[in-house]
Design a protein around this motif. Sequence first.
Motif, PDB file in Angstrom:
ATOM      1  N   UNK A 143       0.840  -1.201   0.000  1.00 34.63           N
ATOM      2  CA  UNK A 143       0.000   0.000   0.000  1.00 34.63           C
ATOM      3  C   UNK A 143       0.874   1.250   0.000  1.00 34.63           C
ATOM      4  N   UNK A 144       1.941   1.245   0.793  1.00 35.84           N
ATOM      5  CA  UNK A 144       2.846   2.394   0.823  1.00 35.84           C
ATOM      6  C   UNK A 144       3.462   2.645  -0.548  1.00 35.84           C
ATOM      7  N   UNK A 145       3.825   1.588  -1.254  1.00 37.26           N
ATOM      8  CA  UNK A 145       4.361   1.769  -2.612  1.00 37.26           C
ATOM      9  C   UNK A 145       3.347   2.459  -3.506  1.00 37.26           C
ATOM     10  N   UNK A 146       2.080   2.080  -3.395  1.00 40.24           N
ATOM     11  CA  UNK A 146       1.047   2.704  -4.240  1.00 40.24           C
ATOM     12  C   UNK A 146       0.812   4.154  -3.831  1.00 40.24           C
ATOM     13  N   UNK A 147       0.798   4.433  -2.524  1.00 39.01           N
ATOM     14  CA  UNK A 147       0.657   5.826  -2.064  1.00 39.01           C
ATOM     15  C   UNK A 147       1.837   6.649  -2.564  1.00 39.01           C
ATOM     16  N   UNK A 148       3.036   6.131  -2.426  1.00 40.43           N
ATOM     17  CA  UNK A 148       4.225   6.855  -2.871  1.00 40.43           C
ATOM     18  C   UNK A 148       4.170   7.142  -4.363  1.00 40.43           C
ATOM     19  N   UNK A 149       3.671   6.201  -5.129  1.00 39.08           N
ATOM     20  CA  UNK A 149       3.528   6.433  -6.572  1.00 39.08           C
ATOM     21  C   UNK A 149       2.552   7.586  -6.828  1.00 39.08           C
ATOM     22  N   UNK A 150       1.407   7.569  -6.149  1.00 37.57           N
ATOM     23  CA  UNK A 150       0.424   8.645  -6.327  1.00 37.57           C
ATOM     24  C   UNK A 150       1.014   9.996  -5.939  1.00 37.57           C
ATOM     25  N   UNK A 151       1.773  10.031  -4.860  1.00 35.93           N
ATOM     26  CA  UNK A 151       2.379  11.287  -4.429  1.00 35.93           C
ATOM     27  C   UNK A 151       3.475  11.738  -5.383  1.00 35.93           C
ATOM     28  N   UNK A 152       4.187  10.785  -5.990  1.00 38.42           N
ATOM     29  CA  UNK A 152       5.235  11.165  -6.937  1.00 38.42           C
ATOM     30  C   UNK A 152       4.639  11.813  -8.186  1.00 38.42           C
ATOM     31  N   UNK A 153       3.433  11.420  -8.550  1.00 34.52           N
ATOM     32  CA  UNK A 153       2.742  12.044  -9.679  1.00 34.52           C
ATOM     33  C   UNK A 153       2.327  13.476  -9.314  1.00 34.52           C
ATOM     34  N   UNK A 154       1.939  13.682  -8.081  1.00 35.35           N
ATOM     35  CA  UNK A 154       1.523  14.991  -7.575  1.00 35.35           C
ATOM     36  C   UNK A 154       2.711  15.948  -7.426  1.00 35.35           C
ATOM     37  N   UNK A 155       3.876  15.400  -7.120  1.00 28.19           N
ATOM     38  CA  UNK A 155       5.047  16.216  -6.782  1.00 28.19           C
ATOM     39  C   UNK A 155       5.677  16.882  -7.996  1.00 28.19           C
ATOM     40  N   UNK A 156       6.246  18.068  -7.752  1.00 29.17           N
ATOM     41  CA  UNK A 156       7.045  18.748  -8.768  1.00 29.17           C
ATOM     42  C   UNK A 156       8.440  18.147  -8.830  1.00 29.17           C
ATOM     43  N   UNK A 157       8.911  17.641  -7.696  1.00 31.09           N
ATOM     44  CA  UNK A 157      10.246  17.044  -7.629  1.00 31.09           C
ATOM     45  C   UNK A 157      10.204  15.866  -6.671  1.00 31.09           C
ATOM     46  N   UNK A 158      10.928  14.802  -7.028  1.00 31.11           N
ATOM     47  CA  UNK A 158      11.036  13.608  -6.184  1.00 31.11           C
ATOM     48  C   UNK A 158      12.510  13.340  -5.947  1.00 31.11           C
ATOM     49  N   UNK A 159      12.868  13.181  -4.690  1.00 32.60           N
ATOM     50  CA  UNK A 159      14.213  12.729  -4.325  1.00 32.60           C
ATOM     51  C   UNK A 159      14.063  11.339  -3.734  1.00 32.60           C
ATOM     52  N   UNK A 160      14.692  10.362  -4.395  1.00 33.01           N
ATOM     53  CA  UNK A 160      14.598   8.977  -3.946  1.00 33.01           C
ATOM     54  C   UNK A 160      15.943   8.583  -3.349  1.00 33.01           C
ATOM     55  N   UNK A 161      15.997   8.524  -2.034  1.00 34.41           N
ATOM     56  CA  UNK A 161      17.246   8.204  -1.349  1.00 34.41           C
ATOM     57  C   UNK A 161      17.626   6.742  -1.467  1.00 34.41           C
ATOM     58  N   UNK A 162      16.740   5.940  -2.010  1.00 33.81           N
ATOM     59  CA  UNK A 162      17.080   4.516  -2.225  1.00 33.81           C
ATOM     60  C   UNK A 162      18.077   4.378  -3.365  1.00 33.81           C
ATOM     61  N   UNK A 163      18.150   5.366  -4.244  1.00 32.79           N
ATOM     62  CA  UNK A 163      18.986   5.258  -5.442  1.00 32.79           C
ATOM     63  C   UNK A 163      20.341   5.932  -5.284  1.00 32.79           C
TER      64      UNK A 163
END
Length: 164
Positions: A143-163
């Motif tokens: 569920x968190x992965x799906x929420x994060x995906x939805x928020x990444x679409x909303x965001x102007x910028x995404x910083x992914x610290x996993x990468x």
Amino acid sequence: MIHLIIGIPDSGKSELAERLILEMSKGRPVYYIATMIPYGDEGLRRVAKHRRMREGKGFITVEAPFDAGSIILPEDSCVLLECVSNLAANEMFERHTPADKCEDKIAADIGKLAMSVSDMVIVTNHFDITEEFDGETILYSLMMDRINHKLSVLADKVTDLRTR
């Protein structure tokens, strides 16, 4: 501007988020939306750690473990939402909201809040599913992965610290 920061627990998300929102604020009010319900000694230690991190930086703390979409702030506000995974866990495990409804509610609430303020930094967790996870924890992680995906679409910028 909406900036989403995704990372695993203890990856430096909070420090980065605080620095970014303070840079964005340029003297405007900066609100810290605290979402954690502290359970036990570990929860209390994490809350105390985050309070120490914010100390003296001018944050106005709003405790909001539920319903982020109902928070009303001045339009020129800068907001640090810490952390989406707490909001989702609170909704799913405290209110017993089914995962699909929880996912939609959390994303809609955060979207509503983000659209009502000037700038927002959103902190969220990603959880690598391991064999130790039980069924409910796997459901929450997905569920968190799906929420994060939805928020990444909303965001102007995404910083992914996993990468990094």
